[in-house]
Design a protein around this motif. Structure first.
Motif, PDB file in Angstrom:
ATOM      1  N   PRO A 196      41.138  24.492  12.253  1.00 32.51           N
ATOM      2  CA  PRO A 196      41.759  23.940  11.038  1.00 32.51           C
ATOM      3  C   PRO A 196      43.280  23.953  11.088  1.00 32.51           C
ATOM      4  CG  PRO A 196      40.946  26.143  10.603  1.00 32.51           C
ATOM      5  CD  PRO A 196      40.465  25.781  11.982  1.00 32.51           C
ATOM      6  N   HIS A 197      43.888  22.881  10.575  1.00 40.93           N
ATOM      7  CA  HIS A 197      45.352  22.832  10.566  1.00 40.93           C
ATOM      8  C   HIS A 197      45.930  23.271   9.224  1.00 40.93           C
ATOM      9  CE1 HIS A 197      44.804  18.789   8.656  1.00 40.93           C
ATOM     10  NE2 HIS A 197      45.931  19.101   8.077  1.00 40.93           N
ATOM     11  N   GLY A 198      45.084  23.684   8.290  1.00 41.90           N
ATOM     12  CA  GLY A 198      45.555  24.165   6.998  1.00 41.90           C
ATOM     13  C   GLY A 198      44.783  25.390   6.554  1.00 41.90           C
ATOM     14  N   LEU A 199      45.178  25.938   5.433  1.00 42.33           N
ATOM     15  CA  LEU A 199      44.517  27.136   4.913  1.00 42.33           C
ATOM     16  C   LEU A 199      43.130  26.822   4.373  1.00 42.33           C
ATOM     17  CD1 LEU A 199      47.476  28.772   2.946  1.00 42.33           C
ATOM     18  CD2 LEU A 199      46.522  29.530   5.132  1.00 42.33           C
ATOM     19  N   GLU A 200      42.230  27.773   4.505  1.00 43.33           N
ATOM     20  CA  GLU A 200      40.877  27.644   3.974  1.00 43.33           C
ATOM     21  C   GLU A 200      40.887  27.945   2.461  1.00 43.33           C
ATOM     22  OE1 GLU A 200      40.793  29.824   7.993  1.00 43.33           O
ATOM     23  OE2 GLU A 200      41.914  29.925   6.110  1.00 43.33           O
ATOM     24  N   TYR A 201      40.127  27.160   1.705  1.00 45.12           N
ATOM     25  CA  TYR A 201      40.002  27.385   0.266  1.00 45.12           C
ATOM     26  C   TYR A 201      38.907  28.397  -0.035  1.00 45.12           C
ATOM     27  CZ  TYR A 201      42.862  23.236  -0.697  1.00 45.12           C
ATOM     28  OH  TYR A 201      43.888  22.325  -0.775  1.00 45.12           O
ATOM     29  N   ALA A 202      39.069  29.083  -1.160  1.00 45.41           N
ATOM     30  CA  ALA A 202      38.016  29.990  -1.637  1.00 45.41           C
ATOM     31  C   ALA A 202      36.917  29.223  -2.358  1.00 45.41           C
ATOM     32  CB  ALA A 202      38.604  31.046  -2.572  1.00 45.41           C
ATOM     33  N   GLN A 208      47.018  21.751  20.376  1.00 42.96           N
ATOM     34  CA  GLN A 208      47.643  21.351  21.633  1.00 42.96           C
ATOM     35  C   GLN A 208      47.181  22.206  22.812  1.00 42.96           C
ATOM     36  OE1 GLN A 208      51.891  21.366  21.324  1.00 42.96           O
ATOM     37  NE2 GLN A 208      52.213  20.265  23.235  1.00 42.96           N
ATOM     38  N   PHE A 209      46.898  23.477  22.567  1.00 41.34           N
ATOM     39  CA  PHE A 209      46.489  24.377  23.648  1.00 41.34           C
ATOM     40  C   PHE A 209      45.182  23.935  24.305  1.00 41.34           C
ATOM     41  CE2 PHE A 209      44.154  26.054  20.039  1.00 41.34           C
ATOM     42  CZ  PHE A 209      42.970  26.536  20.580  1.00 41.34           C
ATOM     43  N   LEU A 210      44.388  23.115  23.618  1.00 44.08           N
ATOM     44  CA  LEU A 210      43.107  22.666  24.157  1.00 44.08           C
ATOM     45  C   LEU A 210      43.268  21.652  25.289  1.00 44.08           C
ATOM     46  CD1 LEU A 210      41.102  22.233  20.823  1.00 44.08           C
ATOM     47  CD2 LEU A 210      40.766  24.011  22.541  1.00 44.08           C
ATOM     48  N   GLU A 211      44.427  21.005  25.341  1.00 45.77           N
ATOM     49  CA  GLU A 211      44.653  20.030  26.418  1.00 45.77           C
ATOM     50  C   GLU A 211      44.561  20.700  27.786  1.00 45.77           C
ATOM     51  OE1 GLU A 211      47.273  16.275  25.535  1.00 45.77           O
ATOM     52  OE2 GLU A 211      48.385  18.048  24.890  1.00 45.77           O
ATOM     53  N   GLY A 212      45.047  21.936  27.852  1.00 42.54           N
ATOM     54  CA  GLY A 212      44.990  22.662  29.108  1.00 42.54           C
ATOM     55  C   GLY A 212      43.588  23.123  29.465  1.00 42.54           C
ATOM     56  N   TYR A 266      52.864  34.945  13.775  1.00 44.09           N
ATOM     57  CA  TYR A 266      52.597  34.743  15.199  1.00 44.09           C
ATOM     58  C   TYR A 266      53.831  34.251  15.960  1.00 44.09           C
ATOM     59  CZ  TYR A 266      47.680  35.394  14.123  1.00 44.09           C
ATOM     60  OH  TYR A 266      46.472  35.928  13.716  1.00 44.09           O
ATOM     61  N   ASN A 267      54.982  34.234  15.276  1.00 42.14           N
ATOM     62  CA  ASN A 267      56.207  33.750  15.920  1.00 42.14           C
ATOM     63  C   ASN A 267      57.367  34.729  15.737  1.00 42.14           C
ATOM     64  OD1 ASN A 267      55.779  30.799  16.979  1.00 42.14           O
ATOM     65  ND2 ASN A 267      54.664  30.910  15.032  1.00 42.14           N
ATOM     66  N   ASP A 268      57.009  36.027  15.733  1.00 38.15           N
ATOM     67  CA  ASP A 268      58.006  37.093  15.664  1.00 38.15           C
ATOM     68  C   ASP A 268      58.912  36.950  14.441  1.00 38.15           C
ATOM     69  OD1 ASP A 268      59.284  39.417  16.564  1.00 38.15           O
ATOM     70  OD2 ASP A 268      60.837  38.265  17.605  1.00 38.15           O
ATOM     71  N   GLU A 317      46.668  33.003  18.006  1.00 36.36           N
ATOM     72  CA  GLU A 317      48.003  32.981  18.615  1.00 36.36           C
ATOM     73  C   GLU A 317      48.261  31.645  19.301  1.00 36.36           C
ATOM     74  OE1 GLU A 317      50.777  35.685  21.607  1.00 36.36           O
ATOM     75  OE2 GLU A 317      48.745  36.320  21.105  1.00 36.36           O
ATOM     76  N   LYS A 318      47.244  31.114  19.953  1.00 39.36           N
ATOM     77  CA  LYS A 318      47.397  29.806  20.592  1.00 39.36           C
ATOM     78  C   LYS A 318      47.575  28.703  19.551  1.00 39.36           C
ATOM     79  CE  LYS A 318      44.754  30.955  24.756  1.00 39.36           C
ATOM     80  NZ  LYS A 318      43.509  30.702  25.531  1.00 39.36           N
ATOM     81  N   MET A 319      46.908  28.843  18.421  1.00 42.36           N
ATOM     82  CA  MET A 319      47.024  27.856  17.349  1.00 42.36           C
ATOM     83  C   MET A 319      48.424  27.853  16.742  1.00 42.36           C
ATOM     84  SD  MET A 319      43.407  28.571  15.383  1.00 42.36           S
ATOM     85  CE  MET A 319      43.944  27.799  13.846  1.00 42.36           C
ATOM     86  N   PHE A 320      48.987  29.052  16.533  1.00 46.31           N
ATOM     87  CA  PHE A 320      50.187  29.165  15.718  1.00 46.31           C
ATOM     88  C   PHE A 320      51.475  29.420  16.495  1.00 46.31           C
ATOM     89  CE2 PHE A 320      46.867  30.654  12.594  1.00 46.31           C
ATOM     90  CZ  PHE A 320      46.943  29.528  11.793  1.00 46.31           C
ATOM     91  N   SER A 321      51.370  30.052  17.663  1.00 46.36           N
ATOM     92  CA  SER A 321      52.593  30.432  18.367  1.00 46.36           C
ATOM     93  C   SER A 321      53.316  29.212  18.925  1.00 46.36           C
ATOM     94  CB  SER A 321      52.270  31.389  19.509  1.00 46.36           C
ATOM     95  OG  SER A 321      53.439  31.682  20.246  1.00 46.36           O
ATOM     96  N   ARG A 322      54.638  29.186  18.718  1.00 44.91           N
ATOM     97  CA  ARG A 322      55.482  28.115  19.276  1.00 44.91           C
ATOM     98  C   ARG A 322      56.120  28.544  20.590  1.00 44.91           C
ATOM     99  NH1 ARG A 322      54.995  23.474  15.957  1.00 44.91           N
ATOM    100  NH2 ARG A 322      53.693  24.250  14.268  1.00 44.91           N
TER     101      ARG A 322
END
Length: 467
Positions: free
Chosen positions: A277-283, A152-156, A414-416, A325-330
Motif C-alpha cells: 500500500p502507498h497510503g495509510l490503512e483505515y480503521a 520501486q524495490f520490486l524492480e530488482g 525509516y529515514n533517520d 524499510e524497502k518501502m519507505f527508505s530513501r
C-alpha cells in the motif's frame, strides 16, 4: 441554529461507538460496483458523521448560511435523514441540483467513453516496448508517483512495471496501453462505452443504497469524468492478464476502484495478488474489502488491527520491518544538521497555515515541503518567512518532520528523521487515535497543543539541533 465552529467541529463524534456503527453498516452492505469503497469513504461517512453531530446537538432546524458550498449536499442529506427541518429554498436547490447532476453525468459518461478509447488507440498505436524481452510473470501497474516510490524495490526482484500514463508518466516504463497491439485493440471502442454505462447504473445503485437517491446525482457527478478511464484501464488490464502468463500481480492500491478491479480480475484468472500500500490503512471495514491475497501493512499495529477486522476474509496481513524499510527508505545519507520540515496536507489548508504561523512567530526556522495537490497561494501570510524544499527525498531524510495525520510520519521513521504529529486540530487528533492504526506508533511524537509543540522543538534545540 448552528454556528460555524460547532458545525465543523466533528471531533466529538469520532469514538468507538461511531466506528462500530460504520463497520456494522459495511459488514451488512452488498455492493454493486467497483466504486463502493470510495462511495463509502467519500460520501457515506461524510453524511453519517454529520447525522451523528446533528443528533448530538439536538438540532430542530438547519441553517446552511455559514456552511461551505462544497459541503452543502452532505449537510442537507444528513438533515433529511434525521428529519430536521430544512429551509424550503435549500430543499429545492438540493433536489434540482441532484436531478441536473444525474442527466449531466450520464451525458459526460457517454461522450468520454466514446472519445477516450479512440484517443488511446491512436496515441499508443505502434508504440514499441522499451523492454521487449522482459517477461511478465510478476507484474505491477503504476498509477501514481507515491505508488512507484513504495514499490520501486520490486524492480530488482524481477517484477515488471507498467504505467497507466493517462494519469502518470515515466519515460523508462512501458505503458499499459501499448502492450497489447493488433486488431483486438479496436474492441475497446465497444467495450469501454458499454462498461461505462454499466458502471454508471451500478454506481447509482450503490449511491442510492448508501447515501439515498436524493444524493445519488452528487455522487455520479464526482465520478462522471472518471468512469471512462477506469473502464479503459479495465479493458487493457483484462487483456494483459488473459494473454500473458502472469504468475503474481503486485499493486499499491488498497481499496479504491482500481484496487477492487484488480481484485476481481485476479480472482477471475486465479492470479495471486500482493498489496504494497502507498497510503495509510483505515480503521474502517471496507464494504468491498481490501485487495490482495497478501497485504503488507505499514506497521505492526496496523497488521494486528486489520487481521482482526478482516478475519472472515481470505486475506493475510503481514508486517515485515525489512519490507517496510524497502518501502519507505530513501537511502539518503547526510551529515548536515537536522532542520524542521513541515509537510502540509492537501485538505484544510487553514489548519496548515495556523501551524506555520505559530512556528514562524516563535522564531523557528521553518522549511516546507508542499503536497502535490496543495498551492503556495494558501500560505501567503508566511511565504517570506519559510523556505520551500522541492525534493521529497531531501525533506524526509535526517530532519525533524512535522505533519498532521500523514504517511509522512511513518516514512520519517525509516529515514533517520524525528517524526512529530501536530494535532492542534481536534479532528486530526480523533483521526490519529481512531482511524489510522499505523499512526499509533509510540516512536511518533505527539504535540496536541502549540505549547507541547514548542516544548518538543525547544528540547530538540537544546540538543544542538539546527532548529
Amino acid at each position: 441554529m448552528f454556528r460555524r465552529d460547532s458545525i465543523l467541529n466533528l471531533s466529538n463524534i469520532y469514538n468507538e461507538p461511531f466506528l462500530r456503527k460504520v463497520n456494522k453498516f459495511s459488514i451488512n452492505f452488498n455492493s454493486s460496483s467497483d466504486y463502493i469503497n470510495e462511495i463509502f469513504l467519500y460520501f457515506y461517512i461524510g453524511i453519517f458523521e454529520r447525522q451523528q453531530l446533528l443528533k448530538l446537538e439536538n438540532q430542530k432546524f438547519l441553517d446552511l448560511n455559514r456552511v461551505k458550498d462544497v459541503d452543502f449536499y452532505l449537510w442537507v442529506g444528513a438533515a433529511k435523514s434525521n428529519g430536521i427541518k430544512i429551509p424550503f429554498v435549500y430543499s429545492i436547490i438540493f433536489i434540482f441540483k441532484n436531478i441536473y447532476f444525474l442527466f449531466y453525468s450520464f451525458l459526460v459518461v457517454l461522450i468520454t467513453s466514446i472519445l477516450l478509447p479512440i484517443y488511446t488507440l491512436f496515441k499508443f498505436k505502434g508504440v514499441k516496448s522499451k523492454k521487449p524481452n522482459q517477461k511478465c510473470q510478476s507484474l505491477a501497474i503504476i498509477r501514481a508517483p507515491a505508488t512507484y516510490n513504495k514499490m520501486q524495490f520490486l524492480e530488482g526482484q524481477g517484477v515488471r512495471f507498467l504505467v497507466d500514463d493517462l494519469t502518470f508518466k515515466m519515460n523508462d516504463l512501458d505503458s499499459l496501453y501499448s502492450v497489447r497491439q493488433g486488431f483486438n485493440r479496436i474492441l475497446s471502442v465497444i467495450f469501454v462505452p458499454v462498461c461505462s454505462v454499466s458502471d454508471f447504473f451500478k454506481i447509482f445503485l450503490d449511491a442510492k443504497n448508501t447515501v439515498g437517491i436524493g444524493s445519488s446525482g452528487y455522487v455520479l457527478n464526482f465520478y462522471a469524468k472518471r468512469i471512462a478511464h477506469k473502464c479503459n484501464f479495465e479493458f487493457y488490464m483484462n487483456a494483459l492478464l488473459k494473454e500473458q502468463q502472469v504468475k503474481t500481480l503486485y499493486t499499491g492500491n488498497k481499496e479504491d476502484r482500481f484496487a477492487i478491479l484488480e481484485k476481481k480480475l485476479c480472482k477471475k484468472y486465479a492470479i495471486p495478488c500482493v498489496c504494497i500500500p502507498h497510503g495509510l490503512e483505515y480503521a474502517y471495514k471496507m464494504p468491498g474489502g481490501l485487495v490482495g491475497d497478501d497485504f503488507y501493512c505499514t506497521s505492526m499495529n496496523a497488521k494486528n488491527y486489520l487481521s482482526e477486522l478482516y478475519k472472515a476474509q481470505p486475506i493475510t496481513f503481514h508486517f515485515d520491518e525489512k519490507i517496510a524499510e524497502k518501502m519507505f527508505s530513501r537511502d539518503i545519507k547526510s551529515n548536515q544538521k537536522r532542520v524542521i520540515v513541515f509537510f502540509p496536507e492537501s485538505r484544510e489548508p487553514e489548519v496548515n497555515l495556523k501551524i506555520m504561523e505559530f512556528l514562524v512567530a516563535e522564531g523557528f526556522k521553518l522549511h516546507v515541503k508542499l503536497h502535490v495537490k496543495d498551492r503556495l497561494e494558501n500560505y501567503l501570510s508566511v511565504i517570506n518567512s519559510i523556505e520551500l524544499i522541492d525534493s521529497f527525498d531531501e525533506a524526509i531524510s535526517h530532519n525533524i518532520c512535522l505533519a498532521r495525520k500523514s504517511t509522512v510520519l511513518v516514512e520519517a521513521l525509516y529515514n533517520d528523521s524525528i517524526a512529530i504529529s501536530v494535532l492542534i486540530d481536534n479532528r486530526d487528533k480523533s483521526y490519529v487515535d481512531l482511524m489510522f492504526p499505523s499512526l499509533a506508533d509510540p516512536k511518533i511524537l505527539r504535540a496536541e497543543s502549540f505549547l507541547q509543540l514548542k516544548k518538543i522543538l525547544t528540547n530538540l534545540k537544546k540538543e544542538e539541533l539546527n532548529v
